[in-house]
Design a protein around this motif. Structure first.
Motif, mmCIF file in Angstrom:
data_model
loop_
_atom_site.group_PDB
_atom_site.id
_atom_site.type_symbol
_atom_site.label_atom_id
_atom_site.label_comp_id
_atom_site.label_asym_id
_atom_site.label_seq_id
_atom_site.Cartn_x
_atom_site.Cartn_y
_atom_site.Cartn_z
ATOM 1 N N MET A 251 0.998 -1.216 -0.222
ATOM 2 C CA MET A 251 0.607 0.224 -0.273
ATOM 3 C C MET A 251 0.872 1.450 -0.152
ATOM 4 S SD MET A 251 -3.307 -1.051 2.574
ATOM 5 C CE MET A 251 -2.435 -1.637 4.058
ATOM 6 N N ARG A 252 2.454 1.587 -0.431
ATOM 7 C CA ARG A 252 3.061 2.055 -0.476
ATOM 8 C C ARG A 252 3.290 2.702 0.630
ATOM 9 N NH1 ARG A 252 0.340 4.825 -5.808
ATOM 10 N NH2 ARG A 252 -0.043 3.615 -7.493
ATOM 11 N N MET A 253 3.474 2.068 2.069
ATOM 12 C CA MET A 253 3.109 2.828 3.705
ATOM 13 C C MET A 253 5.668 2.109 3.221
ATOM 14 S SD MET A 253 -0.344 1.967 4.875
ATOM 15 C CE MET A 253 0.466 2.772 6.598
ATOM 16 N N PHE A 254 6.115 2.404 3.165
ATOM 17 C CA PHE A 254 7.389 2.366 3.291
ATOM 18 C C PHE A 254 8.021 1.890 4.727
ATOM 19 C CE2 PHE A 254 6.965 3.242 -1.301
ATOM 20 C CZ PHE A 254 7.417 2.312 -1.566
ATOM 21 N N VAL B 265 16.745 -8.153 5.348
ATOM 22 C CA VAL B 265 16.807 -7.960 3.922
ATOM 23 C C VAL B 265 15.436 -6.663 3.432
ATOM 24 C CG1 VAL B 265 16.826 -9.045 1.980
ATOM 25 C CG2 VAL B 265 18.898 -9.490 3.424
ATOM 26 N N PHE B 266 14.845 -7.683 3.928
ATOM 27 C CA PHE B 266 13.038 -6.706 3.160
ATOM 28 C C PHE B 266 13.601 -5.446 3.806
ATOM 29 C CE2 PHE B 266 8.482 -5.561 4.665
ATOM 30 C CZ PHE B 266 7.821 -6.149 3.465
ATOM 31 N N THR B 267 13.383 -4.987 5.070
ATOM 32 C CA THR B 267 13.986 -3.126 5.544
ATOM 33 C C THR B 267 14.668 -3.230 4.543
ATOM 34 O OG1 THR B 267 13.079 -4.655 7.936
ATOM 35 C CG2 THR B 267 14.051 -2.251 7.476
ATOM 36 N N GLN B 268 16.299 -3.523 4.058
ATOM 37 C CA GLN B 268 16.362 -2.917 3.360
ATOM 38 C C GLN B 268 15.984 -2.529 2.000
ATOM 39 O OE1 GLN B 268 19.716 -5.021 2.871
ATOM 40 N NE2 GLN B 268 20.905 -4.444 5.498
ATOM 41 N N MET B 269 15.406 -3.440 1.278
ATOM 42 C CA MET B 269 14.122 -3.811 0.065
ATOM 43 C C MET B 269 13.439 -2.177 0.449
ATOM 44 S SD MET B 269 12.236 -6.815 -1.121
ATOM 45 C CE MET B 269 11.092 -6.306 -0.066
ATOM 46 N N ALA B 270 12.779 -2.351 1.184
ATOM 47 C CA ALA B 270 11.460 -1.706 1.254
ATOM 48 C C ALA B 270 11.726 -0.076 1.524
ATOM 49 C CB ALA B 270 10.851 -1.333 2.828
ATOM 50 N N SER B 271 12.972 0.185 2.241
ATOM 51 C CA SER B 271 13.971 1.403 1.952
ATOM 52 C C SER B 271 14.182 1.894 0.760
ATOM 53 C CB SER B 271 15.259 1.640 2.808
ATOM 54 O OG SER B 271 15.941 2.861 2.945
ATOM 55 N N ASP B 272 15.313 0.614 0.296
ATOM 56 C CA ASP B 272 15.353 1.067 -1.331
ATOM 57 C C ASP B 272 14.261 1.155 -2.071
ATOM 58 O OD1 ASP B 272 18.295 0.527 -1.061
ATOM 59 O OD2 ASP B 272 17.661 -1.567 -1.152
ATOM 60 N N GLN C 5 11.103 2.987 -1.280
ATOM 61 C CA GLN C 5 10.907 3.663 -0.842
ATOM 62 C C GLN C 5 12.018 4.575 -2.128
ATOM 63 O OE1 GLN C 5 11.699 4.819 3.525
ATOM 64 N NE2 GLN C 5 10.327 6.762 3.064
ATOM 65 N N LYS C 6 12.937 5.086 -1.741
ATOM 66 C CA LYS C 6 14.238 5.753 -2.523
ATOM 67 C C LYS C 6 13.529 5.731 -4.396
ATOM 68 C CE LYS C 6 17.906 5.155 0.679
ATOM 69 N NZ LYS C 6 19.081 4.880 0.913
ATOM 70 N N LEU C 7 13.245 4.393 -4.416
ATOM 71 C CA LEU C 7 12.748 4.621 -5.728
ATOM 72 C C LEU C 7 11.889 4.563 -6.372
ATOM 73 C CD1 LEU C 7 13.539 3.181 -8.652
ATOM 74 C CD2 LEU C 7 13.630 0.834 -7.960
ATOM 75 N N TYR C 8 11.207 4.642 -5.739
ATOM 76 C CA TYR C 8 9.121 5.236 -5.608
ATOM 77 C C TYR C 8 9.608 6.554 -5.806
ATOM 78 C CZ TYR C 8 4.047 5.530 -5.730
ATOM 79 O OH TYR C 8 3.706 5.937 -5.557
#
Length: 573
Positions: free
Chosen positions: A193-196, A215-222, A224-227
């Motif tokens: 739901m785009r709540m990074f 890994v999931f937290t890092q992926m969400a952070s990445d 968020q930056k990409l989005y």
């Protein structure tokens, strides 16, 4: 990240321990249950020894010959496998083994009594021996009961321990696996739901789920930056597309204003003002060469800004110059080039249109002059000749001269009337051609004027478009039609005159005037008449074929045939 404590390995170890423990308990229970198989046999055998010991007394007294056989049978029963195993089993307590050895020793004593024939001593000791057998049976029973109790206790305790271990494994699995997975699932839903900035995950655990959470937290952070970067790019693209859309709308508006209406200074200023506002320009001006009154300056000039210039030209011909000072955001230079090109085309077409209007005006004047020459000039020339004849006749003072003068005056009046009628028809024709250029309306007007001069019914069927003829060609066509109708009115004695304008099967345009009268007797005109010749000359001016012929069913047909492309592509002066 290196895994130091594996949850799956630990759970596997716990399950292996439970399996090994359950296997040990099962083995122990199996051993105990196996040992219990001979307890009943041991008790039964021990009980049968009492009966056999009493039976020996009976046999000694009644059947002495069978005593030896019964002694061997008793010895076999006493040393049966079920009883001898008691001495060899590690699980049998010493009390049972001691009682069994005591029974064997006591029986040896009693057996010696029998073999030596001391029946009285046997009888005196048999009760004590039986009592010892009872004690041995009781000890066996207690031992069997203890083993059953031990088996029950072991199984119960083992089940409790297994339940406890399974409960611990479930609790450990729920704590170390299920709860982290639930939090990870919630975090996944939030990311979806785009709540990074999702709920916090335990990233400090040195196991698989800790590594997965990290890994999931890092992926969400990445993500968020990409989005965020993509949103920024989309915003930029949206702004650019909005600007392009505004530019296209502005270009469309300018194109409509410059091409859909007659260009003047006011309209040009409206277009430039729209460009100024839409492209956020500081100032905008246009210079038109050789037409300085159309020069326009809009906005406020900023001295610190440079002027950008684009020539206004069409096919290499420079008509002017477009200059502007850009604001923020800066306009696309290609847009300003398009504006300059549209201005160039509009100015060029405006100039060309004015030239065409001048040419059309001159052409209309030439048409009017020639028609006046071909019609009214002939009438006036005839009137001049008649006037000269009248002067010569008046000088003769006799009766025949007076009659001749009256005849000339009558012809003079007739010619004057015809000239007046021709003038009215020419005025009506020119008015329709110049003002409306509508073929059907022009034909209707010609027929209406001629219908007033006769009782013959005149009909019209026109399916040709209004732009079939240009201005000059339409005059020639109308004059041919008028001349044909006049000839039919004067000479055909018809009841119906039909005017047809259509396209034939070969794709050629046709103008037909036909009647149901007596038909034309000859195509040779009488002396002093030029109507047919004029009609042929007008047909040549139209580059058309004129045919005049009698119809098989009666009447005359005048037909003008010309290719469909000829009227629109040729313009005769």
């Amino acid at each position: 990240m290196r895994i130091k404590r594996s949850v799956s390995t630990r759970i596997a170890h716990y399950l292996l321990i439970i399996i090994v423990f359950a296997g040990l308990i099962t083995t122990l229970s199996f051993v105990i249950m196996t040992s219990n198989r001979s307890d009943a046999e041991s008790i039964n055998v021990s009980g049968s020894l009492r009966m056999q010991s009493y039976r020996l007394i009976y046999e000694i007294q009644n059947h002495p010959d069978n005593v030896e056989r019964y002694l061997q049978q008793y010895q076999t029963t006493l040393h049966t496998h079920a009883l001898t195993e008691l001495n060899n089993s590690l699980l049998v307590p010493n009390t049972v083994k001691t009682e069994y050895q005591s029974v064997i020793q006591r029986w040896q004593t009693l057996e010696n009594y029998i073999r030596h024939g001391d029946i009285e001593a046997y009888q005196q000791n048999i009760e004590q021996y039986v009592a010892q057998l009872d004690k041995f049976v009781y000890v066996l029973q207690q031992f069997a009961e203890k083993k059953l109790t031990l088996a029950t206790t072991v199984i119960s305790v083992s089940m409790l321990l297994i339940v406890a271990m399974v409960s611990y494994v479930i609790w450990y699995t729920h704590k170390q696996v299920v709860k982290p997975l639930h939090r990870l699932a919630r975090a996944s839903s939030q990311v979806q739901m785009r709540m990074f900035n999702h709920i916090s995950l335990d990233t400090n655990k040195n196991d698989e789920l800790g590594m997965l959470a990290l890994v999931f937290t890092q992926m969400a952070s990445d993500l968020q930056k990409l989005y965020s970067a993509l949103e920024k790019q989309v915003d930029e693209k949206t702004k650019k597309l909005s600007q392009v859309n505004r530019s296209l709308s502005m270009l469309y508006y300018c194109s409509q204003q410059l091409s859909g209406n007659e260009l003047d200074r006011t309209r040009l200023q409206q277009v430039l003002n729209h460009v100024l506002l839409n492209e956020h320009l500081r100032s905008l001006e246009v210079h038109i060469y050789q037409n300085e009154q159309w020069n326009i300056h809009l906005g406020k000039t900023v001295e610190a800004l440079n002027w950008q210039t684009n020539p206004i030209d069409v096919e290499g011909q420079v008509l002017g110059e477009l200059r502007w000072q850009a604001g923020l955001p800066c306009p696309d230079y290609r847009t300003m080039q398009n504006i300059a090109q549209m201005l160039g085309r509009a100015l060029y077409f405006s100039h060309t249109q004015r030239q065409q209007q001048q040419l059309l005006l001159m052409e209309e004047r030439a048409i009017i002059a020639r028609e006046l020459h071909d019609s009214l000039a002939q009438v006036l020339s005839f009137l001049q000749i008649q006037l000269t004849r009248l002067k010569h006749t008046i000088r003769k003072n006799n009766t025949s001269a007076q009659e001749k003068s009256l005849e000339i005056i009558t012809e003079f009046e007739q010619a004057l009337s015809d000239g007046y009628i021709q003038l009215r028809e020419l005025l009506a024709t020119f008015r329709l051609t110049i003002q409306e250029a509508n073929l059907q309306l022009a034909l209707e007007q010609v027929i209406e004027n001629l219908q007033n001069q006769t009782e013959i019914k005149i009909t019209l069927a026109c399916s040709l478009p209004s732009q079939t003829f240009n201005a000059q060609q339409q005059v020639h066509a109308l004059q041919i039609v008028r001349e044909a109708i006049l000839n039919a009115i004067k000479h055909s004695q018809a009841s119906l005159i039909e005017v047809i304008a259509h396209t034939n099967e070969d794709g050629e345009n046709e103008l037909i005037v036909q009647d149901n009268g007596i038909g034309i007797p000859s195509l040779e005109e009488p002396s002093g008449h030029y109507g047919l010749n004029i009609m042929h000359e007008r047909a040549k001016q139209l580059n058309a074929h004129l045919s005049i012929q009698a119809q098989p069913t009666g009447g005359t047909q005048v037909k003008i045939t010309l290719p469909s492309f000829t009227p629109t592509n040729q313009d005769h002066t």
